[in-house]
Design an enzyme around this catalytic site. Structure first.
Site, PDB file in Angstrom:
ATOM      1  N   GLU A 531       0.875  -1.279   0.023  1.00 47.95           N
ATOM      2  CA  GLU A 531       0.051   0.002  -0.060  1.00 47.95           C
ATOM      3  C   GLU A 531       0.922   1.244   0.123  1.00 47.95           C
ATOM      4  OE1 GLU A 531      -2.743  -0.526  -1.013  1.00 47.95           O
ATOM      5  OE2 GLU A 531      -3.109  -2.570  -0.178  1.00 47.95           O
ATOM      6  N   ASP A 595       3.535  -4.659  -5.483  1.00 47.38           N
ATOM      7  CA  ASP A 595       3.838  -5.909  -4.973  1.00 47.38           C
ATOM      8  C   ASP A 595       5.610  -5.954  -4.754  1.00 47.38           C
ATOM      9  OD1 ASP A 595       1.401  -6.926  -4.802  1.00 47.38           O
ATOM     10  OD2 ASP A 595       1.406  -7.995  -6.534  1.00 47.38           O
TER      11      ASP A 595
HETATM   12 ZN   LIG Z   1      -2.704  -2.794  -4.681  1.00 43.67          ZN
END
Ligand SMILES: [Zn+2]
Length: 694
Positions: A531, A595
């Site tokens: 995030e 990621d």
């Molecule tokens: Zn995301």
């Protein structure tokens, strides 16, 4: 999910929220199991039973970490996919279920909140009361359509439709001004399509053609359920398909919709009126209840030009037919009679997602109640399920990871000192929101009547839409949350510059207080890093510390950033998802960047933590070193499998890469992984050319 995410079933909020999409289970409007089903067990932080130790971690780490998952947890018949996040969601669903059962059972001595959630849920379960009147509850709306005398009557109807969640022709809502995040403004966006996105109307090949044929059959069946004779319904469905195809042609594609520059065009209402004079915009705005708007964001002006031409060239009868379809299509089928509900599931669940069976009604009603009254349920949920210690532990994790990013920025060799200063400014301004909101939403004005599921649903949608629209012209509430506390997901909102981790995601295996630190850093640490990195992905980097769309990069640095992200675009575009369908490296770039950056940050934070605690990184525990455990936990965050139809849908509409690439795509960019598992350079998980952005 990222891009446009609506809060409940209500109006589409045009905000560029980038989420984790932890569950990825393809929830179709979902009845087959009984409510006596036992509560699923949460997985531990690291579960050796899930692993396939016959696989080579250097060849396919996803298989090594998760190879036994699908044997132990096959996709249930009421799902289009199943994975680690689904188990957490199943568990949470049972917790909410028992809360709601309790609130629904007794009608005496309930708090106002208990009355609302209990009666909303009980009404939803009452299929007799839903089926008995047939489509009578829709009749007043159908009468309104029938009463349209000319196209001049459309704005009032479209405005009313926006309020009750029917997105015919367009979507209207509220957003934070991209260029001045202190302001809340009105926004009109493209809309009006029944297929998942524009390219579904144009792709060539057998599968897309079959989907379009099935879609026209679905429209035909819905029109028949509305009482049209077979022949007329089939002809009308063709006309609707033509109209939607023409609308699709004017629409912006899904990848471009991720670019804030392409969906930001502030203009006075008078200019919109010039673009699309067929709609009396001042009447439309007045009827949505926002009369004081003088300028607004017209996301994609070309669409409104095209819409105008279509409104001119399409006869009123066809427009009325389209409106009837959009009405029954947009109304949640859960509260319509069973044949409508079954037909909607047949197309959107069975055919589009490959899901064999509807979800049990109680499950769908739990989700619907959480969608409508999420913070009323959430208040009880967190008191029962989310101890202060979990909040404290997560906050510590978030701070560790922010510190890792701070350090990471210092060490970047490709970024100039000037841009570094601005990047740090942004990092330090990120607001950390953990568990649940400080102030709970007030639902006192929402009327919930026992045994009126249809009325409750429409009132809840209108309540939420009016709440959103009431923000226009007012200051931003920075404490607001976009998802309910019980949601198993997390998100970053660039306009708010905040990262949000609801209580629902802070559960095992993602956060397991009994697991070693290495495991928690690999799981929830990766989520937090993900995030946070969204603030600095191809989309998030365009917003500054205050949440404003403003270019704070030097031209050189921006160019280098794009070179680095290009590496990821190429990497992920080379992955085959299913048959000949490749991952869309551009659509998934933001998520892939998050990621990759996220796990790197988590890894750095973990190493710093291990150093502080004097953890011996060579000491194996249960067969694995702490670093191996870290990577295994990351792999097991994404265990699961997905049906082929859902895979196709995901690759074409979802900015998240399929789960195996969320594991393998990341570890092959981290030489630290290859080193930990003794891989040789050139093996699939340790390629010669690794990508790195953050
Ligand atoms: Zn995301």
């Amino acid at each position: 999910m990222t891009g446009r995410t609506s809060t409940s079933s209500a109006m589409k909020a045009i905000i560029l929220v980038a989420a984790l999409c932890a569950t990825l289970m393809g929830q179709a409007p979902g009845a087959s199991h009984d409510s006596a089903e036992k509560t699923p067990k949460l997985l531990p932080g690291l579960d050796k039973e899930l692993m396939d130790t016959t696989a080579d971690p250097c060849v396919d780490f996803f298989q090594y970490s998760c190879g036994n998952f699908s044997k132990l947890y096959p996709i249930p018949s009421d799902r289009s996919g199943y994975g680690t996040g689904s188990i957490i969601a199943d568990y949470t669903e049972h917790v909410l279920h028992s809360m709601l059962d309790k609130a629904a059972a007794s009608t005496a001595n309930r708090t106002p909140s208990q009355q609302k959630i209990g009666d909303y849920y009980a009404s939803c379960l009452n299929t007799e009361a839903i089926n008995q009147p047939g489509l009578k509850p829709l009749q007043p709306e159908l009468d309104r359509i029938a009463a349209l005398k000319s196209k001049q009557d459309l704005p009032a109807l479209l405005a009313h439709y926006q309020l009750i969640g029917v997105g015919a022709f367009l979507n209207f809502g509220e957003q934070q001004d991209f260029k001045d995040a202190r302001k809340q403004i009105a926004v009109v966006d493209q809309g009006g399509l029944g297929l998942p996105e524009r390219d579904y109307y144009f792709r060539t090949g057998d599968t897309p053609q079959k989907t379009r044929k099935q879609y026209v059959e679905h429209i035909t069946n819905m029109l028949k359920l509305l009482g049209e004779p077979e022949d007329k319904a089939a002809g009308d469905a063709q006309k609707i398909m033509q109209l939607e195809t023409a609308l699709a042609k004017e629409s912006l594609d899904i990848t471009s919709q991720r670019d804030p520059q392409k969906i930001y065009h502030m203009m006075p209402v008078s200019e919109l009126a010039k673009l699309a004079p067929e709609i009396a915009w001042s009447r439309f705005l007045t009827d949505t209840g926002v009369p004081s708007v003088s300028e607004l964001n017209v996301t994609y002006p070309e669409f409104f030009k095209g819409l105008n031409s279509l409104l001119v060239s399409t006869d009123l009868d066809t427009i009325k037919t389209y409106l009837r379809w959009q009405l029954i299509h947009s109304t949640p089928s859960l509260v319509l009679p069973q044949p409508v509900d079954e037909e909607a599931f047949d197309f959107y669940g069975r055919k589009l997602r490959g899901q064999p069976e509807q979800r049990a009604r109680w499950k769908r009603c739990v989700a619907a109640t959480d969608g409508a009254l999420g913070e009323a349920i959430g208040q009880v949920y967190v008191a029962q399920e989310f101890p202060p210690s979990s909040k404290q532990a997560t906050l510590q994790m978030v701070r560790d990871i922010e510190a890792a990013m701070d350090h990471d920025i210092d060490t970047l060799d490709w970024m100039s000192p000037a841009t570094k200063v601005r990047a740090k400014e942004k990092l330090h301004a990120v607001a950390d929101k953990i568990g649940y909101p400080d102030h709970w939403r007030d639902y006192s004005k929402l009327k919930v009547v026992r045994n009126d599921a249809f009325g409750n649903t429409i009132r809840a949608i209108e309540f939420e839409n009016r709440r959103q629209l009431a923000k226009i012209g007012k200051p931003v509430d920075r404490g607001e949350w976009g998802i309910s506390p019980a949601t198993v997901d997390a998100y970053y909102n660039p306009s708010m510059n905040d990262i949000n981790f609801p209580a629902g995601i802070l559960q095992p295996p993602l956060y397991d207080k009994n697991a070693p630190d290495a495991v928690n850093y690999g799981h929830i640490g990766g989520v937090v890093g993900h995030e946070l990195t969204h603030g600095f992905d191809d989309q998030g980097r365009q917003f500054d510390a205050n949440g404003n769309l403003s270019d704070w990069w030097t031209a050189e640095d921006a160019k280098r950033f794009e070179e680095k992200t290009d590496c990821e675009v190429k990497e992920y575009s080379s992955f085959t998802a299913i048959d000949d369908l490749k991952v869309n490296g551009k659509l998934t770039l933001g998520e892939n960047t998050a990621d990759n950056g996220g796990l790197r940050l988590a890894f750095a934070a973990f190493l710093a933590d291990a150093k502080r605690k004097n953890i011996d990184l060579n000491q194996k525990q249960d067969g694995y070193t702490p670093i191996q455990q870290f990577f295994l936990a990351h792999g097991q965050s994404w265990c699961g499998s997905i049906r082929p139809e859902q895979m196709r849908l995901q690759v074409q509409t979802d900015p998240h890469s399929p789960r195996q690439f969320r594991v393998n795509g990341v570890v092959q960019n981290m030489p630290e992984f290859g080193k930990a598992f003794g891989c040789k350079t050139g093996q699939p998980m340790m390629p010669v050319n690794a990508c790195r952005v953050w």
